[in-house]
Scaffold this motif. Structure first.
Motif, PDB file in Angstrom:
ATOM      1  N   GLY A 284     -31.087 -14.676   4.604  1.00  0.00           N
ATOM      2  CA  GLY A 284     -32.400 -14.329   4.078  1.00  0.00           C
ATOM      3  C   GLY A 284     -32.607 -12.843   3.925  1.00  0.00           C
ATOM      4  O   GLY A 284     -33.732 -12.345   4.052  1.00  0.00           O
ATOM      5  N   VAL A 285     -31.518 -12.107   3.625  1.00  0.00           N
ATOM      6  CA  VAL A 285     -31.628 -10.657   3.462  1.00  0.00           C
ATOM      7  C   VAL A 285     -31.195 -10.256   2.056  1.00  0.00           C
ATOM      8  O   VAL A 285     -30.396 -10.930   1.416  1.00  0.00           O
ATOM      9  CB  VAL A 285     -30.765  -9.900   4.494  1.00  0.00           C
ATOM     10  CG1 VAL A 285     -31.192 -10.264   5.908  1.00  0.00           C
ATOM     11  CG2 VAL A 285     -29.277 -10.186   4.289  1.00  0.00           C
ATOM     12  N   LYS A 286     -31.732  -9.157   1.584  1.00  0.00           N
ATOM     13  CA  LYS A 286     -31.363  -8.612   0.286  1.00  0.00           C
ATOM     14  C   LYS A 286     -30.562  -7.339   0.497  1.00  0.00           C
ATOM     15  O   LYS A 286     -30.957  -6.474   1.275  1.00  0.00           O
ATOM     16  CB  LYS A 286     -32.614  -8.308  -0.550  1.00  0.00           C
ATOM     17  CG  LYS A 286     -32.315  -7.678  -1.899  1.00  0.00           C
ATOM     18  CD  LYS A 286     -33.600  -7.316  -2.638  1.00  0.00           C
ATOM     19  CE  LYS A 286     -33.287  -6.628  -3.963  1.00  0.00           C
ATOM     20  NZ  LYS A 286     -34.532  -6.230  -4.678  1.00  0.00           N
ATOM     21  N   VAL A 287     -29.421  -7.248  -0.183  1.00  0.00           N
ATOM     22  CA  VAL A 287     -28.623  -6.024  -0.109  1.00  0.00           C
ATOM     23  C   VAL A 287     -29.235  -5.002  -1.064  1.00  0.00           C
ATOM     24  O   VAL A 287     -29.295  -5.220  -2.278  1.00  0.00           O
ATOM     25  CB  VAL A 287     -27.154  -6.297  -0.478  1.00  0.00           C
ATOM     26  CG1 VAL A 287     -26.373  -4.991  -0.483  1.00  0.00           C
ATOM     27  CG2 VAL A 287     -26.533  -7.286   0.504  1.00  0.00           C
ATOM     28  N   VAL A 288     -29.696  -3.887  -0.505  1.00  0.00           N
ATOM     29  CA  VAL A 288     -30.369  -2.853  -1.296  1.00  0.00           C
ATOM     30  C   VAL A 288     -29.355  -1.885  -1.894  1.00  0.00           C
ATOM     31  O   VAL A 288     -29.409  -1.556  -3.096  1.00  0.00           O
ATOM     32  CB  VAL A 288     -31.384  -2.093  -0.428  1.00  0.00           C
ATOM     33  CG1 VAL A 288     -32.034  -0.966  -1.232  1.00  0.00           C
ATOM     34  CG2 VAL A 288     -32.434  -3.038   0.129  1.00  0.00           C
ATOM     35  N   SER A 289     -28.421  -1.430  -1.079  1.00  0.00           N
ATOM     36  CA  SER A 289     -27.444  -0.446  -1.555  1.00  0.00           C
ATOM     37  C   SER A 289     -26.249  -0.413  -0.612  1.00  0.00           C
ATOM     38  O   SER A 289     -26.318  -0.895   0.529  1.00  0.00           O
ATOM     39  CB  SER A 289     -28.073   0.948  -1.651  1.00  0.00           C
ATOM     40  OG  SER A 289     -28.475   1.409  -0.366  1.00  0.00           O
ATOM     41  N   VAL A 290     -25.161   0.164  -1.094  1.00  0.00           N
ATOM     42  CA  VAL A 290     -23.978   0.393  -0.261  1.00  0.00           C
ATOM     43  C   VAL A 290     -23.488   1.811  -0.519  1.00  0.00           C
ATOM     44  O   VAL A 290     -23.737   2.390  -1.581  1.00  0.00           O
ATOM     45  CB  VAL A 290     -22.846  -0.613  -0.572  1.00  0.00           C
ATOM     46  CG1 VAL A 290     -23.288  -2.037  -0.333  1.00  0.00           C
ATOM     47  CG2 VAL A 290     -22.341  -0.455  -2.002  1.00  0.00           C
TER      48      VAL A 290
ATOM     49  N   THR B 287     -27.177  -1.063   3.258  1.00  0.00           N
ATOM     50  CA  THR B 287     -28.610  -1.119   3.550  1.00  0.00           C
ATOM     51  C   THR B 287     -29.140  -2.468   3.082  1.00  0.00           C
ATOM     52  O   THR B 287     -28.948  -2.848   1.929  1.00  0.00           O
ATOM     53  CB  THR B 287     -29.367   0.004   2.840  1.00  0.00           C
ATOM     54  OG1 THR B 287     -28.843   1.267   3.270  1.00  0.00           O
ATOM     55  CG2 THR B 287     -30.853  -0.064   3.150  1.00  0.00           C
ATOM     56  N   ILE B 288     -29.810  -3.182   3.986  1.00  0.00           N
ATOM     57  CA  ILE B 288     -30.370  -4.487   3.655  1.00  0.00           C
ATOM     58  C   ILE B 288     -31.874  -4.482   3.870  1.00  0.00           C
ATOM     59  O   ILE B 288     -32.404  -3.675   4.633  1.00  0.00           O
ATOM     60  CB  ILE B 288     -29.727  -5.620   4.494  1.00  0.00           C
ATOM     61  CG1 ILE B 288     -30.007  -5.418   5.995  1.00  0.00           C
ATOM     62  CG2 ILE B 288     -28.238  -5.720   4.225  1.00  0.00           C
ATOM     63  CD1 ILE B 288     -29.535  -6.581   6.871  1.00  0.00           C
ATOM     64  N   ASP B 289     -32.533  -5.390   3.178  1.00  0.00           N
ATOM     65  CA  ASP B 289     -33.973  -5.584   3.324  1.00  0.00           C
ATOM     66  C   ASP B 289     -34.189  -6.940   3.975  1.00  0.00           C
ATOM     67  O   ASP B 289     -33.795  -7.963   3.433  1.00  0.00           O
ATOM     68  CB  ASP B 289     -34.645  -5.543   1.958  1.00  0.00           C
ATOM     69  CG  ASP B 289     -36.167  -5.692   2.045  1.00  0.00           C
ATOM     70  OD1 ASP B 289     -36.607  -6.735   2.567  1.00  0.00           O
ATOM     71  OD2 ASP B 289     -36.890  -4.804   1.572  1.00  0.00           O
ATOM     72  N   ARG B 290     -34.819  -6.919   5.150  1.00  0.00           N
ATOM     73  CA  ARG B 290     -35.119  -8.153   5.874  1.00  0.00           C
ATOM     74  C   ARG B 290     -36.631  -8.242   6.056  1.00  0.00           C
ATOM     75  O   ARG B 290     -37.222  -7.509   6.827  1.00  0.00           O
ATOM     76  CB  ARG B 290     -34.423  -8.187   7.226  1.00  0.00           C
ATOM     77  CG  ARG B 290     -34.468  -9.543   7.929  1.00  0.00           C
ATOM     78  CD  ARG B 290     -34.090  -9.425   9.399  1.00  0.00           C
ATOM     79  NE  ARG B 290     -32.826  -8.745   9.603  1.00  0.00           N
ATOM     80  CZ  ARG B 290     -31.642  -9.369   9.676  1.00  0.00           C
ATOM     81  NH1 ARG B 290     -31.587 -10.681   9.522  1.00  0.00           N
ATOM     82  NH2 ARG B 290     -30.530  -8.673   9.880  1.00  0.00           N
ATOM     83  N   ASP B 291     -37.253  -9.119   5.287  1.00  0.00           N
ATOM     84  CA  ASP B 291     -38.709  -9.310   5.361  1.00  0.00           C
ATOM     85  C   ASP B 291     -39.479  -8.006   5.160  1.00  0.00           C
ATOM     86  O   ASP B 291     -40.449  -7.709   5.870  1.00  0.00           O
ATOM     87  CB  ASP B 291     -39.089  -9.939   6.712  1.00  0.00           C
ATOM     88  CG  ASP B 291     -38.479 -11.308   6.911  1.00  0.00           C
ATOM     89  OD1 ASP B 291     -38.321 -12.038   5.906  1.00  0.00           O
ATOM     90  OD2 ASP B 291     -38.145 -11.651   8.066  1.00  0.00           O
ATOM     91  N   GLY B 292     -39.009  -7.195   4.209  1.00  0.00           N
ATOM     92  CA  GLY B 292     -39.722  -5.966   3.881  1.00  0.00           C
ATOM     93  C   GLY B 292     -39.322  -4.747   4.685  1.00  0.00           C
ATOM     94  O   GLY B 292     -39.762  -3.634   4.392  1.00  0.00           O
TER      95      GLY B 292
ATOM     96  N   VAL C 250     -29.675  -0.708   8.367  1.00  0.00           N
ATOM     97  CA  VAL C 250     -28.342  -0.333   7.898  1.00  0.00           C
ATOM     98  C   VAL C 250     -27.282  -0.981   8.781  1.00  0.00           C
ATOM     99  O   VAL C 250     -27.371  -0.940  10.009  1.00  0.00           O
ATOM    100  CB  VAL C 250     -28.165   1.204   7.909  1.00  0.00           C
ATOM    101  CG1 VAL C 250     -26.743   1.572   7.496  1.00  0.00           C
ATOM    102  CG2 VAL C 250     -29.173   1.863   6.981  1.00  0.00           C
ATOM    103  N   ILE C 251     -26.290  -1.573   8.140  1.00  0.00           N
ATOM    104  CA  ILE C 251     -25.153  -2.166   8.837  1.00  0.00           C
ATOM    105  C   ILE C 251     -23.903  -1.392   8.428  1.00  0.00           C
ATOM    106  O   ILE C 251     -23.651  -1.211   7.237  1.00  0.00           O
ATOM    107  CB  ILE C 251     -24.994  -3.654   8.483  1.00  0.00           C
ATOM    108  CG1 ILE C 251     -26.229  -4.429   8.943  1.00  0.00           C
ATOM    109  CG2 ILE C 251     -23.736  -4.233   9.125  1.00  0.00           C
ATOM    110  CD1 ILE C 251     -26.222  -5.890   8.538  1.00  0.00           C
ATOM    111  N   THR C 252     -23.158  -0.916   9.408  1.00  0.00           N
ATOM    112  CA  THR C 252     -21.955  -0.139   9.114  1.00  0.00           C
ATOM    113  C   THR C 252     -20.718  -0.930   9.491  1.00  0.00           C
ATOM    114  O   THR C 252     -20.713  -1.694  10.456  1.00  0.00           O
ATOM    115  CB  THR C 252     -21.956   1.194   9.882  1.00  0.00           C
ATOM    116  OG1 THR C 252     -22.027   0.924  11.287  1.00  0.00           O
ATOM    117  CG2 THR C 252     -23.132   2.048   9.467  1.00  0.00           C
ATOM    118  N   GLY C 253     -19.672  -0.739   8.719  1.00  0.00           N
ATOM    119  CA  GLY C 253     -18.415  -1.422   8.979  1.00  0.00           C
ATOM    120  C   GLY C 253     -17.244  -0.624   8.443  1.00  0.00           C
ATOM    121  O   GLY C 253     -17.410   0.450   7.854  1.00  0.00           O
TER     122      GLY C 253
END
Length: 474
Positions: free
Chosen positions: A231-237, A247-252, A256-259
């Protein structure tokens, strides 16, 4: 002057569907030309089914060592050599390659042209200066990984199923964008092989499968340490010091998730570019080439099969399509494709396999339905092998017509076969219940689920009264 080849059938695409048409037609007496611009065997052999299952097998082997303590086996996983895993995957591909090779098909009498096919008219293509005129054409160009329009993606290193199998080192932290079958299979495989894994999915994972069964897969993945972000939207990488930041959007709210590595598994895009299909009078759109029930395009002399024809994107579907085309093109039979009994499997652990209608589709089509369930935890073989995380779910009409079946559990892909046959041959649930299943096998779950259809009536008060009445006569 360019060379002109005149033939009975020209197949464009050397993947599973195209190869099946070429081999079958040639062995049945047709003159066949096969055109392939890249690797013989197509996506399935080189980038899809074969390498992914080989990688999963390696991961499952590693996980089996971790789980051995449940059987009283004292063993330690000392390490995983990813170069050796890579070599295993490539070795499996190499072992199958001869079956799909140019040499084999030339041995079958097929003329193979290497290069891109471009239609110059409704009856002719050109391949690097060679013109091919055919009585029938079959387009089997397949599909490729779809690259979504994510901000920063073009400037950020990423993998798809076409490149991920070239890795010779285990990713420290693999971020997977896309929670469909490809994303989930590769996520679990890498987790089993020691990587930290995060899956980013805008809806829920495996959205085309039965949610009740997907829940069992979800719990297993989470228990193994796969980080699921649904249920998340990927905003940018963007590229970062660690490798990649997403960078993800979770309920507004953004986070940031790093890997270390990024895998794009957001679906497939059909391969229709560059063939000049308009010159062939073949209609198409972003979903694929438009075909009728006989898999003929808007140009009735041209067929399209497999992924490029839209709809289901499975290797076995392409193989089935090949049979339909051969009946039409060679034997002039008005054969039509029927996908009502087409099975599909996601080869994670536990596997999830389905055929026919799911619960939602069955209710919409038939209104009143019966749902039959049997858990693997009630199966003796599953208990003996400690694979009790599983469930079979069968959908029927109130009168016992089988509408669909889904299985999540060990070897679900093998177990679904009997239900595929049942739907194909229009068997009733009583036929399945009367089947003798060997004991102890996982296959008993099918018989037990089928038998549960009759439980309400078989053990009813009415039946008890009848039995008591009959017993009065000795």
């Amino acid at each position: 002057m360019s060379e002109i080849i005149k033939t009975d059938i020209c197949v464009i695409g050397g993947g599973s569907g195209g190869l099946s048409v070429a081999a079958g037609a040639s062995q049945m007496g047709a003159d066949v030309v096969l055109v392939e611009k890249d690797k013989m065997g197509g996506d399935c052999l080189n980038y899809g089914c074969v390498p992914s299952k080989a990688l999963l097998a390696a991961g499952h082997a590693a996980q089996a060592v971790r789980d051995a303590g449940a059987f009283g086996i004292d063993v330690t996983l000392n390490g995983i050599t990813h170069q050796a895993v890579h070599d295993h995957v490539k070795g499996v591909i190499a072992g199958i390659e001869p079956h799909d090779s140019v040499a084999r098909f030339e041995g079958l009498g097929v003329r193979v042209l290497k290069g891109a096919a471009v239609f110059t008219s409704p009856q002719e293509i050109e391949v690097d200066g060679t013109r091919v005129q055919a009585k029938r054409f079959v387009i089997a160009t397949g599909s490729r990984a779809m690259i979504p329009p994510i901000e920063g993606l073009t400037e950020t290193p990423f993998y798809t199923n076409e490149t991920i199998f070239d890795l010779t080192d285990t990713p420290q932290h693999l971020i997977v964008i896309g929670g469909g079958p490809i994303g989930i299979e590769l996520a679990q495989a890498h987790r089993h092989l020691g990587a930290e894994v995060s899956v980013l999915e805008m809806a829920s994972i495996m959205p085309k499968d039965d949610p009740e069964l997907v829940d069992i897969v979800r719990l297993r993945l989470q228990s193994e340490g796969v980080n699921l972000h649904e249920g998340v939207k990927v905003v940018s990488v963007e590229k970062s010091s660690e490798g990649v930041s997403v960078t993800i959007d979770r309920d507004g709210a953004e986070e940031v998730i790093t890997g270390s590595h990024l895998l794009i598994a957001t679906g497939r895009q059909v391969n229709v570019d560059g063939m000049a299909l308009k010159a062939a009078q073949v209609g198409f759109d972003d979903r694929g080439i438009k075909v009728d029930g006989r898999l003929r395009t808007t140009n009735k002399k041209i067929f399209a099969i497999g992924d490029v024809a839209g709809g289901f994107q499975f290797t076995h579907k392409a193989g089935y399509d090949a049979g339909v085309v051969i009946k039409n093109a060679l034997f002039k039979l008005p054969a039509k494709a029927d996908y009502s009994a087409l099975p599909w499997v996601t080869y994670c652990a536990p596997e999830l396999a389905s055929v026919g209608l799911n619960e939602e589709a069955a209710r919409k089509a038939h209104g009143e339905i019966r749902i039959l369930r049997w858990p693997f935890s009630e199966n003796d073989r599953a208990r003996a092998e400690r694979v009790t995380d599983g469930l079979i779910k069968v959908i029927t009409t109130p009168k016992g017509k089988i509408l669909g079946a889904a299985i999540v559990g060990a070897h679900a892909g093998e177990l679904i076969g009997v239900w595929t046959l049942a739907i194909t041959k229009k068997l009733k649930i009583g036929d399945m219940a009367s089947m003798i299943a060997p004991y102890p096998t996982l296959g008993e779950v099918s018989k037990r689920a089928a038998g549960s259809f009759f439980t309400p009536s078989l053990f009813s008060e009415k039946t008890k009264k009848l039995v008591r009445f009959l017993l009065k006569f000795g």
